[in-house]
Design an enzyme around this catalytic site. Structure first.
Site, short mmCIF file in Angstrom:
data_model
loop_
_atom_site.label_atom_id
_atom_site.label_comp_id
_atom_site.label_asym_id
_atom_site.label_seq_id
_atom_site.Cartn_x
_atom_site.Cartn_y
_atom_site.Cartn_z
N HIS A 121 -3.16 4.97 7.35
CA HIS A 121 -2.56 5.71 8.46
C HIS A 121 -2.20 4.83 9.66
O HIS A 121 -1.55 5.30 10.59
CB HIS A 121 -3.50 6.82 8.94
CG HIS A 121 -3.72 7.91 7.94
ND1 HIS A 121 -2.70 8.57 7.31
CD2 HIS A 121 -4.88 8.44 7.46
CE1 HIS A 121 -3.20 9.47 6.48
NE2 HIS A 121 -4.51 9.40 6.55
N ASP A 158 -4.08 9.18 -2.09
CA ASP A 158 -4.90 9.88 -1.11
C ASP A 158 -4.27 11.25 -0.82
O ASP A 158 -3.05 11.42 -0.88
CB ASP A 158 -4.96 9.05 0.18
CG ASP A 158 -5.97 9.57 1.19
OD1 ASP A 158 -7.06 9.00 1.26
OD2 ASP A 158 -5.64 10.54 1.91
#
Length: 307
Positions: A121, A158
């Site tokens: 991220h 993910d």
């Protein structure tokens, strides 16, 4: 043989009580992997130049300077720094680079990096989602810029979209990035029309309650053919295990065996395209038992592929 790359420093990145990204995640996973016959390697610290492959100097300085000498401090709404966070983050990146070097040198057939904090991220100059530096993207750039590869693929399974990896590789024509993830879900990115500057980014949004059977159909029908067409010389996996049905932060319904199947399929593509060269790095997974079980079968499949 499969290399397991980790370091005790990665347990010193401390978050507040009740925070989902906690040291217990890595502790439980390493316990689950303990019986396996792995080549256990200490993750080195990466260098500032390694970070500069994806992040500007002022951002790197900001993370370093905000790291406290004691206690914990927030760096954004859900990402925290403690006295051990700087070394932990450098070990996470350094471990991935070590894995790339070992696999490309033939010192390991493949490798799994059991490190934290996660990285997928972290955008060019923005920490978010528990992540400080873009581990998988930096590893890809290292393989391209330092090891002379022409094509590297990053597959991110993910449950949350790998917005950071997408940002860091958006303009990189030599890297193919694919992210399968629940949508709608935080961070709210990852639509199919986000394709990268060179049509080298593939997003596969999956609705809540998507089962492992549906995931298998999507990978077989869409993802794996595109990956084969790209023909990577190295496959990097952002291995998040929070698509598991037991994970508290999302709503996909994959079971442990689905992660085994997906790892096997990815390793088969790697075998066909790049002599089985795979580097996997830990991302999410926040139910400790589900993380341990899914992480173990992931590594077991890496080991089987390395035989």
């Amino acid at each position: 043989m499969t290399a397991l790359i980790t370091h005790a420093d990665c347990l010193t990145h401390v978050t507040p009580d009740g925070h989902p990204e906690r040291a217990a995640r890595l502790d439980h996973l390493l316990h689950a992997l303990q019986p396996l016959d792995l080549d256990r390697i200490s993750a080195p610290l990466c260098t500032p130049d390694d970070l500069l492959r994806c992040h500007p100097q002022d951002y790197i300085d900001r993370i370093r300077d905000k790291t406290p000498s004691r206690g914990i401090v927030p760096i954004d709404e859900d990402t925290w720094l403690s006295s051990g966070s700087w070394s932990s983050a450098l070990r996470a990146v350094g471990g991935a680079l070590k894995a790339v070097d070992m696999v490309l040198a033939g010192e390991a057939r493949n490798a799994f990096c059991a490190t934290r904090p996660p990285g997928h991220h972290a955008e060019t100059a923005k920490s978010m989602g528990f992540c400080l530096f873009g581990t998988a993207a930096i590893a890809a750039k290292h393989a391209l810029d330092c090891r002379g590869l022409s094509r590297v693929a990053v597959v991110d399974f993910d449950v949350h979209h790998g917005n950071g990896t997408q940002d860091l590789l958006w303009d990189e024509s030599r890297a193919f990035f694919v992210s399968s993830h629940q949508s709608p879900l935080w961070p709210g990115t990852g639509e199919k029309d986000e394709r990268g500057a060179h049509d080298q980014i593939m997003n596969v949004p999956l609705p809540p309650r998507t089962t492992g059977n549906t995931m298998r159909d999507v990978y077989e029908g869409e993802v794996l053919p595109r990956l084969r067409d790209f023909a990577p010389e190295l496959l990097i996996i952002s291995a998040g295990f929070d698509a598991h049905a037991d994970d508290p932060l999302a709503n996909l319904e994959w079971e442990t065996d689905d992660f085994r199947w997906l790892t096997r399929e990815l390793c088969e593509v790697a075998q066909d395209c790049c002599s089985g060269r795979v580097v996997s790095t830990l991302e999410g997974g926040y139910d400790l038992e589900a993380l341990s079980a899914a992480g173990r079968v992931h590594v077991e499949e890496l080991m089987e592929a390395a035989r």
